[in-house]
Design a protein around this motif. Structure first.
Motif, PDB file in Angstrom:
ATOM      1  N   VAL A 130       0.872  -1.177   0.000  1.00 14.77           N
ATOM      2  CA  VAL A 130       0.000   0.000   0.000  1.00 14.77           C
ATOM      3  C   VAL A 130       0.909   1.227   0.000  1.00 14.77           C
ATOM      4  O   VAL A 130       1.743   1.376   0.890  1.00 14.77           O
ATOM      5  N   THR A 131       0.753   2.073  -1.010  1.00 15.88           N
ATOM      6  CA  THR A 131       1.670   3.212  -1.158  1.00 15.88           C
ATOM      7  C   THR A 131       1.471   4.264  -0.080  1.00 15.88           C
ATOM      8  O   THR A 131       2.434   4.846   0.404  1.00 15.88           O
ATOM      9  N   ASN A 132       0.224   4.516   0.310  1.00 13.84           N
ATOM     10  CA  ASN A 132      -0.056   5.582   1.280  1.00 13.84           C
ATOM     11  C   ASN A 132      -0.677   5.006   2.552  1.00 13.84           C
ATOM     12  O   ASN A 132      -1.687   5.489   3.031  1.00 13.84           O
ATOM     13  N   TYR A 133      -0.041   3.986   3.123  1.00 11.11           N
ATOM     14  CA  TYR A 133      -0.614   3.323   4.301  1.00 11.11           C
ATOM     15  C   TYR A 133      -0.574   4.179   5.554  1.00 11.11           C
ATOM     16  O   TYR A 133      -1.271   3.908   6.524  1.00 11.11           O
ATOM     17  N   GLN A 134       0.234   5.253   5.559  1.00 13.74           N
ATOM     18  CA  GLN A 134       0.334   6.096   6.744  1.00 13.74           C
ATOM     19  C   GLN A 134      -0.595   7.304   6.706  1.00 13.74           C
ATOM     20  O   GLN A 134      -0.688   8.026   7.684  1.00 13.74           O
ATOM     21  N   ALA A 135      -1.299   7.509   5.606  1.00 14.75           N
ATOM     22  CA  ALA A 135      -2.163   8.678   5.480  1.00 14.75           C
ATOM     23  C   ALA A 135      -3.320   8.596   6.465  1.00 14.75           C
ATOM     24  O   ALA A 135      -3.878   7.533   6.702  1.00 14.75           O
ATOM     25  N   LYS A 136      -3.694   9.739   7.026  1.00 17.16           N
ATOM     26  CA  LYS A 136      -4.789   9.871   8.008  1.00 17.16           C
ATOM     27  C   LYS A 136      -4.613   8.946   9.205  1.00 17.16           C
ATOM     28  O   LYS A 136      -5.569   8.485   9.791  1.00 17.16           O
ATOM     29  N   LEU A 137      -3.364   8.649   9.536  1.00 16.94           N
ATOM     30  CA  LEU A 137      -3.076   7.740  10.641  1.00 16.94           C
ATOM     31  C   LEU A 137      -2.731   8.542  11.867  1.00 16.94           C
ATOM     32  O   LEU A 137      -1.823   9.379  11.838  1.00 16.94           O
ATOM     33  N   ARG A 138      -3.480   8.322  12.956  1.00 13.62           N
ATOM     34  CA  ARG A 138      -3.187   9.025  14.191  1.00 13.62           C
ATOM     35  C   ARG A 138      -2.750   8.022  15.234  1.00 13.62           C
ATOM     36  O   ARG A 138      -3.437   7.039  15.492  1.00 13.62           O
ATOM     37  N   SER A 139      -1.555   8.219  15.774  1.00 10.36           N
ATOM     38  CA  SER A 139      -1.052   7.260  16.767  1.00 10.36           C
ATOM     39  C   SER A 139      -1.156   7.856  18.163  1.00 10.36           C
ATOM     40  O   SER A 139      -0.868   9.028  18.377  1.00 10.36           O
ATOM     41  N   GLU A 140      -1.579   7.046  19.111  1.00  6.66           N
ATOM     42  CA  GLU A 140      -1.720   7.513  20.488  1.00  6.66           C
ATOM     43  C   GLU A 140      -0.420   7.287  21.247  1.00  6.66           C
ATOM     44  O   GLU A 140       0.291   6.359  21.021  1.00  6.66           O
TER      45      GLU A 140
END
Length: 140
Positions: A130-140
């Motif tokens: 997946v090229t954009n697997y980190q998009a819109k990813l929020r880590s706690e």
């Protein structure tokens, strides 16, 4: 972190041919250096009867033509050797099951963060890049 493990198990393409571009510079629009309203604007073909760019005079801007086209084997190929396939849901991801060494999934821009997470998890199971697997990813 599950995303770091995703990176380490990333799939490689079947073939990774050398991509040769005939021209990497953008074609500049005629007189875009002269007028601010045209500065940075995209290519437009000159249509004037006396236009020297259209008539291909020596020393003028080059016009795009079919000869600048890419090699058929490397057309639309990303630098990592994959072709892009836009995915909106998990069901569309399943289409890439047998083609995971040729196509990489790209999650569409209008997919929610919740659905993205399920798509990335399923892609990990199917061994799909997946090229954009980190998009819109929020880590706690």
């Amino acid at each position: 972190n599950e995303y770091k493990s995703y990176l380490s198990t990333m799939v490689a393409p079947i073939v990774k041919p050398r991509i040769v571009k005939k021209r990497t510079k953008k074609f500049t629009r005629h007189q875009s250096d002269r007028y601010a309203k045209l500065r940075g604007s995209s290519w437009r073909k000159p249509k004037g009867i006396d236009n020297r760019v259209r008539r291909r005079f020596k020393g003028q801007y080059l016009m795009p033509n079919i000869g600048y086209g890419s090699n058929k084997n490397t057309r639309h190929l990303m630098p990592d050797g994959f072709l892009k396939f836009v995915v909106h849901n998990v069901a569309e991801l399943e289409l890439l099951l047998m083609q995971n060494k040729r196509y990489a999934a790209e999650i569409a821009h209008n997919v929610s963060a919740k659905n993205r997470k399920s798509i990335v998890e399923r892609a990990q199971q199917l061994n799909i890049k997946v090229t954009n697997y980190q998009a819109k990813l929020r880590s706690e």
